[in-house]
Design a protein around this motif. Structure first.
Motif, short mmCIF file in Angstrom:
data_model
loop_
_atom_site.label_atom_id
_atom_site.label_comp_id
_atom_site.label_asym_id
_atom_site.label_seq_id
_atom_site.Cartn_x
_atom_site.Cartn_y
_atom_site.Cartn_z
N GLU A 1 0.86 -1.18 0.00
CA GLU A 1 0.00 0.00 0.00
C GLU A 1 0.90 1.24 0.00
O GLU A 1 1.87 1.31 0.75
CB GLU A 1 -0.89 -0.01 1.25
N PRO A 2 0.63 2.21 -0.87
CA PRO A 2 1.49 3.39 -0.90
C PRO A 2 1.35 4.22 0.37
O PRO A 2 0.31 4.19 1.04
CB PRO A 2 1.00 4.17 -2.12
N PHE B 1 15.18 9.86 1.01
CA PHE B 1 13.98 9.52 0.24
C PHE B 1 14.01 10.34 -1.05
O PHE B 1 13.65 11.51 -1.07
CB PHE B 1 12.71 9.83 1.04
N TYR B 2 14.44 9.70 -2.14
CA TYR B 2 14.55 10.40 -3.42
C TYR B 2 13.42 10.05 -4.37
O TYR B 2 13.24 10.72 -5.38
CB TYR B 2 15.90 10.10 -4.08
N LYS B 3 12.67 9.03 -4.07
CA LYS B 3 11.52 8.65 -4.90
C LYS B 3 10.26 9.21 -4.25
O LYS B 3 9.55 8.52 -3.53
CB LYS B 3 11.44 7.14 -5.05
N VAL B 4 10.01 10.48 -4.54
CA VAL B 4 8.88 11.18 -3.94
C VAL B 4 7.95 11.59 -5.06
O VAL B 4 8.36 12.21 -6.04
CB VAL B 4 9.35 12.43 -3.15
N CYS C 1 9.49 5.37 7.56
CA CYS C 1 10.07 4.01 7.52
C CYS C 1 9.18 3.02 8.27
O CYS C 1 9.01 1.88 7.83
CB CYS C 1 11.47 4.03 8.13
N ALA C 2 8.61 3.45 9.39
CA ALA C 2 7.71 2.56 10.14
C ALA C 2 6.45 2.27 9.33
O ALA C 2 5.95 1.14 9.34
CB ALA C 2 7.35 3.20 11.48
N GLU D 1 11.61 2.82 -1.41
CA GLU D 1 10.18 2.80 -1.73
C GLU D 1 9.71 4.21 -2.12
O GLU D 1 10.29 5.21 -1.70
CB GLU D 1 9.36 2.31 -0.53
N ARG D 2 8.65 4.26 -2.90
CA ARG D 2 8.09 5.55 -3.32
C ARG D 2 7.14 6.07 -2.25
O ARG D 2 6.36 5.33 -1.68
CB ARG D 2 7.35 5.39 -4.63
N VAL D 3 7.24 7.37 -2.00
CA VAL D 3 6.41 8.06 -1.02
C VAL D 3 5.64 9.16 -1.77
O VAL D 3 6.21 9.85 -2.62
CB VAL D 3 7.29 8.67 0.10
#
Length: 146
Positions: free
Chosen positions: A66-67, A135-138, A95-96, A108-110
């Motif tokens: 789930e995103p 976090f670079y995949k935003v 992260c949690a 992971e993408r956020v």
């Protein structure tokens, strides 16, 4: 068009006859110059955009994660899904929510979304905190938040 002066031999008057041939040499010269200009200018007009495309092969696991959505409200409150967080604990809470360790969760993408009236510095503070924590995949979402 050109004209040529000619007359009958032995006559004192001269008559003018027109030459109907078109001189295409200047036209060809201009076309060649324009061709060279466009050939030089065309590579400069192209814009390259780096795209982060998914792999061509489907993932091996059937588990779809789930995103994680980070929501910034007008009051400055930051939420990860339904859980409220602060800017100081944002990376740990992300992260949690992703359910992984620090190196694994950063891959992971956020998704980040904000209400329209959120101040720009509050939004950029969240973006800078995510980037400084790896976090670079935003992804940015543009939708109404109710």
């Amino acid at each position: 068009m050109g004209s040529k002066l000619s007359g009958p031999s032995g006559s004192g008057g001269k008559t003018i006859s027109q030459n109907a041939d078109i001189n295409v040499t200047p036209f060809v010269d201009i076309m060649l110059v324009l061709l060279i200009i466009f050939m030089v200018a065309a590579p400069l007009a192209t814009v390259s955009i780096r795209l982060d495309l998914p792999p061509a092969t489907p993932p091996t696991s059937d588990e779809v994660k789930e995103p994680v959505y980070i929501t910034i409200q007008n009051s400055g409150s930051i939420f990860i899904a339904e859980q409220q967080t602060t800017i100081e604990t944002l990376a740990a809470d992300v992260c949690a929510a992703l359910g992984g360790g620090t190196p694994a969760c950063q891959e992971e993408r956020v998704f980040v979304r904000a209400q329209p009236e959120v101040r720009y510095n509050a939004f950029m503070e969240v973006m800078n905190d995510l980037q400084s924590n790896g976090f670079y995949k935003v992804g940015l979402l543009n939708e109404d938040i109710e």
